[in-house]
Enzyme design. Structure first.
Site, PDB file in Angstrom:
ATOM      1  N   LYS A 169     -25.767  10.302  -0.609  1.00 43.22           N
ATOM      2  CA  LYS A 169     -24.570   9.714  -0.008  1.00 43.22           C
ATOM      3  C   LYS A 169     -23.915   8.601  -0.816  1.00 43.22           C
ATOM      4  CE  LYS A 169     -26.994   6.713   3.322  1.00 43.22           C
ATOM      5  NZ  LYS A 169     -27.124   6.375   4.738  1.00 43.22           N
ATOM      6  N   TYR A 181     -36.477   0.693  -5.405  1.00 43.01           N
ATOM      7  CA  TYR A 181     -36.918  -0.691  -5.183  1.00 43.01           C
ATOM      8  C   TYR A 181     -38.433  -0.849  -5.111  1.00 43.01           C
ATOM      9  CZ  TYR A 181     -32.075  -1.778  -4.375  1.00 43.01           C
ATOM     10  OH  TYR A 181     -30.727  -1.956  -4.553  1.00 43.01           O
ATOM     11  N   GLN A 206     -42.061  -1.585  -5.774  1.00 41.71           N
ATOM     12  CA  GLN A 206     -42.606  -2.490  -6.795  1.00 41.71           C
ATOM     13  C   GLN A 206     -44.053  -2.152  -7.124  1.00 41.71           C
ATOM     14  OE1 GLN A 206     -42.258  -6.478  -5.251  1.00 41.71           O
ATOM     15  NE2 GLN A 206     -40.091  -6.618  -5.730  1.00 41.71           N
ATOM     16  N   GLY A 264     -46.554   0.260  -6.525  1.00 38.34           N
ATOM     17  CA  GLY A 264     -46.948   1.431  -7.260  1.00 38.34           C
ATOM     18  C   GLY A 264     -47.372   2.608  -6.402  1.00 38.34           C
ATOM     19  N   GLU A 267     -54.264  -3.453  -3.857  1.00 36.84           N
ATOM     20  CA  GLU A 267     -53.415  -3.900  -2.751  1.00 36.84           C
ATOM     21  C   GLU A 267     -54.225  -3.926  -1.470  1.00 36.84           C
ATOM     22  OE1 GLU A 267     -49.742  -1.711  -2.603  1.00 36.84           O
ATOM     23  OE2 GLU A 267     -48.969  -2.716  -4.366  1.00 36.84           O
ATOM     24  N   HIS A 304     -43.173  -5.760   6.186  1.00 30.71           N
ATOM     25  CA  HIS A 304     -43.874  -6.330   5.037  1.00 30.71           C
ATOM     26  C   HIS A 304     -43.999  -7.826   5.277  1.00 30.71           C
ATOM     27  CE1 HIS A 304     -45.249  -7.169   1.045  1.00 30.71           C
ATOM     28  NE2 HIS A 304     -45.280  -5.889   0.781  1.00 30.71           N
ATOM     29  N   ARG A 321     -51.335  -5.149   6.568  1.00 28.20           N
ATOM     30  CA  ARG A 321     -49.996  -5.733   6.681  1.00 28.20           C
ATOM     31  C   ARG A 321     -49.631  -6.164   8.092  1.00 28.20           C
ATOM     32  NH1 ARG A 321     -46.427  -1.971   2.570  1.00 28.20           N
ATOM     33  NH2 ARG A 321     -47.475  -2.813   0.748  1.00 28.20           N
ATOM     34  N   HIS A 335     -39.851  -2.765   6.720  1.00 28.46           N
ATOM     35  CA  HIS A 335     -40.120  -2.237   5.380  1.00 28.46           C
ATOM     36  C   HIS A 335     -40.263  -0.719   5.327  1.00 28.46           C
ATOM     37  CE1 HIS A 335     -41.534  -2.533   1.301  1.00 28.46           C
ATOM     38  NE2 HIS A 335     -42.703  -1.980   1.582  1.00 28.46           N
ATOM     39  N   GLU A 388     -40.235   9.650   3.231  1.00 32.07           N
ATOM     40  CA  GLU A 388     -40.313   8.695   4.343  1.00 32.07           C
ATOM     41  C   GLU A 388     -39.714   9.255   5.631  1.00 32.07           C
ATOM     42  OE1 GLU A 388     -39.401   4.707   3.124  1.00 32.07           O
ATOM     43  OE2 GLU A 388     -39.248   3.993   5.185  1.00 32.07           O
ATOM     44  N   ARG A 395     -49.317   2.433   7.701  1.00 31.58           N
ATOM     45  CA  ARG A 395     -49.420   3.014   6.354  1.00 31.58           C
ATOM     46  C   ARG A 395     -50.261   2.133   5.445  1.00 31.58           C
ATOM     47  NH1 ARG A 395     -45.575   2.310   1.400  1.00 31.58           N
ATOM     48  NH2 ARG A 395     -45.279   0.334   2.456  1.00 31.58           N
ATOM     49  N   SER A 416     -47.108   5.765   0.230  1.00 34.13           N
ATOM     50  CA  SER A 416     -45.881   6.508   0.566  1.00 34.13           C
ATOM     51  C   SER A 416     -45.301   7.238  -0.634  1.00 34.13           C
ATOM     52  CB  SER A 416     -44.832   5.591   1.192  1.00 34.13           C
ATOM     53  OG  SER A 416     -44.767   4.389   0.507  1.00 34.13           O
TER      54      SER A 416
HETATM   55  C1  LIG Z   1     -38.673  -3.033  -1.653  1.00 32.71           C
HETATM   56  C2  LIG Z   1     -39.564  -1.844  -1.443  1.00 32.71           C
HETATM   57  C3  LIG Z   1     -40.779  -1.784  -2.109  1.00 32.71           C
HETATM   58  C4  LIG Z   1     -41.626  -0.676  -1.919  1.00 32.71           C
HETATM   59  N1  LIG Z   1     -42.792  -0.595  -2.638  1.00 32.71           N
HETATM   60  C5  LIG Z   1     -43.563   0.522  -2.515  1.00 32.71           C
HETATM   61  C6  LIG Z   1     -44.717   0.691  -3.318  1.00 32.71           C
HETATM   62  O1  LIG Z   1     -45.035  -0.124  -4.156  1.00 32.71           O
HETATM   63  N2  LIG Z   1     -45.456   1.826  -3.140  1.00 32.71           N
HETATM   64  C7  LIG Z   1     -45.133   2.785  -2.235  1.00 32.71           C
HETATM   65  O2  LIG Z   1     -45.853   3.795  -2.115  1.00 32.71           O
HETATM   66  N3  LIG Z   1     -44.025   2.636  -1.460  1.00 32.71           N
HETATM   67  C8  LIG Z   1     -43.232   1.557  -1.597  1.00 32.71           C
HETATM   68  N4  LIG Z   1     -42.112   1.429  -0.834  1.00 32.71           N
HETATM   69  C9  LIG Z   1     -41.738   2.536   0.059  1.00 32.71           C
HETATM   70  C10 LIG Z   1     -41.195   3.682  -0.801  1.00 32.71           C
HETATM   71  O3  LIG Z   1     -40.383   3.160  -1.801  1.00 32.71           O
HETATM   72  C11 LIG Z   1     -40.406   4.659   0.037  1.00 32.71           C
HETATM   73  O4  LIG Z   1     -41.143   5.053   1.160  1.00 32.71           O
HETATM   74  C12 LIG Z   1     -40.077   5.898  -0.777  1.00 32.71           C
HETATM   75  O5  LIG Z   1     -39.453   5.535  -1.982  1.00 32.71           O
HETATM   76  C13 LIG Z   1     -39.178   6.820   0.028  1.00 32.71           C
HETATM   77  O6  LIG Z   1     -38.759   7.849  -0.819  1.00 32.71           O
HETATM   78  P1  LIG Z   1     -37.817   8.963  -0.235  1.00 32.71           P
HETATM   79  O7  LIG Z   1     -37.491   9.866  -1.373  1.00 32.71           O
HETATM   80  O8  LIG Z   1     -38.427   9.537   0.971  1.00 32.71           O
HETATM   81  O9  LIG Z   1     -36.504   8.182   0.261  1.00 32.71           O
HETATM   82  P2  LIG Z   1     -35.515   7.226  -0.551  1.00 32.71           P
HETATM   83  O10 LIG Z   1     -36.061   6.849  -1.863  1.00 32.71           O
HETATM   84  O11 LIG Z   1     -35.109   6.136   0.348  1.00 32.71           O
HETATM   85  O12 LIG Z   1     -34.258   8.183  -0.798  1.00 32.71           O
HETATM   86  C14 LIG Z   1     -33.441   8.577   0.277  1.00 32.71           C
HETATM   87  C15 LIG Z   1     -32.211   9.274  -0.291  1.00 32.71           C
HETATM   88  O13 LIG Z   1     -31.477   9.940   0.737  1.00 32.71           O
HETATM   89  C16 LIG Z   1     -30.095   9.640   0.624  1.00 32.71           C
HETATM   90  N5  LIG Z   1     -29.488   9.799   1.949  1.00 32.71           N
HETATM   91  C17 LIG Z   1     -29.845   9.182   3.104  1.00 32.71           C
HETATM   92  N6  LIG Z   1     -29.067   9.625   4.110  1.00 32.71           N
HETATM   93  C18 LIG Z   1     -28.204  10.533   3.585  1.00 32.71           C
HETATM   94  C19 LIG Z   1     -27.151  11.331   4.114  1.00 32.71           C
HETATM   95  N7  LIG Z   1     -26.798  11.291   5.409  1.00 32.71           N
HETATM   96  N8  LIG Z   1     -26.480  12.163   3.270  1.00 32.71           N
HETATM   97  C20 LIG Z   1     -26.784  12.217   1.954  1.00 32.71           C
HETATM   98  N9  LIG Z   1     -27.775  11.469   1.401  1.00 32.71           N
HETATM   99  C21 LIG Z   1     -28.467  10.644   2.206  1.00 32.71           C
HETATM  100  C22 LIG Z   1     -30.091   8.225   0.071  1.00 32.71           C
HETATM  101  O14 LIG Z   1     -28.835   7.898  -0.459  1.00 32.71           O
HETATM  102  C23 LIG Z   1     -31.219   8.341  -0.958  1.00 32.71           C
HETATM  103  O15 LIG Z   1     -30.753   8.959  -2.123  1.00 32.71           O
HETATM  104  C24 LIG Z   1     -41.251   0.352  -1.016  1.00 32.71           C
HETATM  105  C25 LIG Z   1     -40.032   0.278  -0.345  1.00 32.71           C
HETATM  106  C26 LIG Z   1     -39.183  -0.808  -0.557  1.00 32.71           C
HETATM  107  C27 LIG Z   1     -37.865  -0.849   0.160  1.00 32.71           C
END
Ligand SMILES: Cc1cc2nc3c(=O)[nH]c(=O)nc-3n(C[C@H](O)[C@H](O)[C@H](O)COP(=O)(O)OP(=O)(O)OC[C@H]3O[C@@H](n4cnc5c(N)ncnc54)[C@H](O)[C@@H]3O)c2cc1C
Length: 526
Positions: free
Chosen positions: A35, A45, A47, A49, A114, A237, A283, A344, A368, A379, A384
């Site tokens: 989107k 984001y 950090q 791992g 961690e 978090h 956590r 978080h 997620e 978790r 994740s």
């Molecule tokens: C600050 C931070 C630190 C973290 N650190 C860790 C860590 O160290 N280790 C760990 O395991 N996890 C960590 N996490 C959690 C982890 O990053 C996420 O759970 C994981 O990256 C989720 O991946 P994902 O591909 O499911 O979703 P995301 O990476 O969130 O991607 C979602 C995608 O869907 C798109 N999208 C959403 N809705 C729509 C829509 N309606 N139409 C089109 N596109 C859409 C978004 O634009 C995005 O591209 C952290 C999270 C945060 C915020």
């Protein structure tokens, strides 16, 4: 209405969507919509791992045991075993795709520690692991040549076709997409749809999540008829940099893994006597202890004492945190870092089986947005990113099998673009109201009265309608606000069904665990 067809439609360009697309690219035509800009994701984001059993002193049973313990009785053991067993292979695959994890002496992978992990098992790229994974996966997807990636394409709703297949059940056959730059609607028909839309941290006043995390996949999946599970388990978090607000900078748990200690306003060690693992307690325990301390002292934040980490080590291991703190005027490691808890991670989501299939045929969910059974009520840190790659692999394998038996879809229903909707509150007001109620009543500490108040308020909210494609940006925000109302109310309803306290769900009205009645998932379906 513009129309297009593809084998597989993937929604989302984080680790889950990109991995699924990459794995399918050799076997099918894949259209990936996202989107905003393709790097806008929670993944970017991350950090700390990725957790995986890589060290000689570690084992699959140890990783399984740590995950089950964190999950407070609700993890599905066999799924967790699968996660831990497949983890190392999927991590090696990330390395083959070009992810450069930090390495130490002799080129050996450097493993971090961690909370909740009994061994060092966190692969990381300094403290910018997610950015490195996102970079490498986007490059690999571009190289594959068979994935079309469309930025600024918003999944508005899913398309279903009734009475399909031998069982005559409705099937997900595509999605209605808003092409924001061209201000037009696209009806995308696909033989399989994979939601990889991430979490919903934006529902809360303080969150570490970026703007994209508005719970879209949960909302459109639920609207289309897929079941959701365990939404009451929202992870906070404990250590977001103060002041936090709507996009808080995270101070990774790995900093506490290197010895940092939480301190109260009077300088005493906050977690002494609260939990045997001290500052590295789970956590939920740490976040609630901080919340309680803030209530007691009236202070706006607690402190993370990092003075025991030598400066050179701090700068080398956490360069991003080091620079961010210093540019904000905090001279780490000499000065303590002011921190508060922030929303978080969403542990629940669209209910899936082992292969990412939701309860709606044709619709998959990974990352997620999915509830696979891995996380249970809480978790374990860094599980994740691992879950995303393990289940992207499994879902892609299943999609390939399904494609051979699924004919190309012709839309039979007539689709009309959504028109203007009835009057409601402006988007900003809706978002602020959702955040306030979710933070105050559906956060770290809940009660029957608070949940009832939140439900009444959310159920009474509607968004001022903007659904004309020529106002595409505004239309997307209005629809995101609708998603936030729906997902907020699903979280509240899930929390109201669990009359006990377990893991991330803590309520003063039912402060004890009740395994006789609640050792089960909370499932909601339309
Ligand atoms: C600050 C931070 C630190 C973290 N650190 C860790 C860590 O160290 N280790 C760990 O395991 N996890 C960590 N996490 C959690 C982890 O990053 C996420 O759970 C994981 O990256 C989720 O991946 P994902 O591909 O499911 O979703 P995301 O990476 O969130 O991607 C979602 C995608 O869907 C798109 N999208 C959403 N809705 C729509 C829509 N309606 N139409 C089109 N596109 C859409 C978004 O634009 C995005 O591209 C952290 C999270 C945060 C915020």
């Amino acid at each position: 209405m513009n129309r297009t067809r593809t084998d597989v439609l993937v929604v989302g360009s984080g680790i889950a969507g990109l991995t699924t697309a990459l794995k399918l690219s050799a076997h099918a035509d894949v259209l990936l919509v996202t989107k905003k800009d393709r790097v806008d994701s929670n993944t970017n984001y991350a950090q700390g791992g990725v957790a995986a059993v890589m060290a000689d002193d570690d084992s699959i049973p140890l990783h399984v045991g740590d995950t089950l313990l964190a999950g407070a009785g609700l993890c599905h053991r066999r799924i967790v075993e699968e996660l831990a067993r497949e983890g190392p292979e999927r991590v090696r695959e990330l390395i083959e795709w070009g992810v450069r994890f930090s390495r130490g002496e002799g080129g050996r992978l450097e493993l971090g520690r961690e909370a909740g992990h009994s061994r060092r098992r966190i692969l990381h790229a300094a403290d910018l692991t997610g950015r490195e994974i996102e970079r490498a996966l986007l490059a690999a997807v571009a190289d594959s040549g068979r994935v079309e990636v469309l930025d600024d394409h918003f999944a508005w709703r899913l398309l279903t076709t009734p009475n399909l297949g031998t069982d005559r059940r409705p099937r997900c056959t595509g999605a209605l997409i808003l092409d924001i730059p061209r201000a037009r609607w696209i009806e995308v028909r696909a033989r399989a749809v994979v939601l990889a839309t991430g979490g919903c941290g934006r529902l809360y006043r303080h969150t570490t999540n970026p703007d994209i995390a508005t719970g879209d996949g949960i909302a459109i999946g639920y609207e289309a008829g897929a079941a959701v599970a365990n939404l009451e388990f929202v992870q906070f978090h404990p250590t977001a940099l103060y002041p936090a607000g709507s996009h808080a900078f995270l101070i990774s748990e790995a900093v506490r893994g290197e010895g940092a200690v939480l301190r109260s306003a009077d300088g005493s060690r906050l977690m002494d006597g609260v939990h045997p693992s001290g500052s590295l307690a789970p956590r939920d325990v740490v976040a609630r202890a901080i919340q309680a301390e803030l209530g007691r002292s009236g202070a706006p934040h607690v402190s993370l004492d990092v003075s025991m980490i030598p400066e050179e080590r701090f700068r080398e291991r956490f360069p991003h945190i080091y620079e961010s703190c210093r540019s904000g005027g905090i001279e780490v490691p000499g000065q303590p870092i002011p921190v508060i808890p922030a929303a978080h991670y969403q542990c629940g989501g669209l209910l899936t089986d082992w292969d990412g299939r939701t309860s709606l045929p044709g619709l998959f969910a990974v990352g997620e947005v999915a509830c696979t059974g891995v996380h249970g009520a809480n978790r374990l840190a860094s599980n994740s990113l691992l879950e995303a790659v393990v289940f992207a692999h499994r879902a892609a394998r299943r999609v390939r099998v399904d494609l051979s038996g699924t004919p190309a879809v012709e839309g039979t229903e007539s689709i009309s673009a959504p028109g203007p909707r009835p009057e409601g509150a402006p988007v900003d007001t809706v978002e602020a109201t959702v955040r306030e109620h979710m933070w105050d009543h559906v956060g770290l500490v809940r009660s029957d009265e608070g949940l009832a108040a939140a439900r009444e308020s959310l159920d009474g909210l509607t968004v001022e309608g903007v659904a004309r494609p020529e106002e595409a940006g505004g239309a997307m925000r209005a629809r995101e606000a609708e998603f936030q109302i729906l997902v907020g109310s699903l979280i509240v309803r899930s929390a109201q069904r669990r009359l006990e306290s377990r893991g991330l769900h803590f309520t003063t009205s039912h402060p004890h665990r009740d395994s006789e009645r609640y050792l089960r998932d909370t499932v909601l379906a339309r």
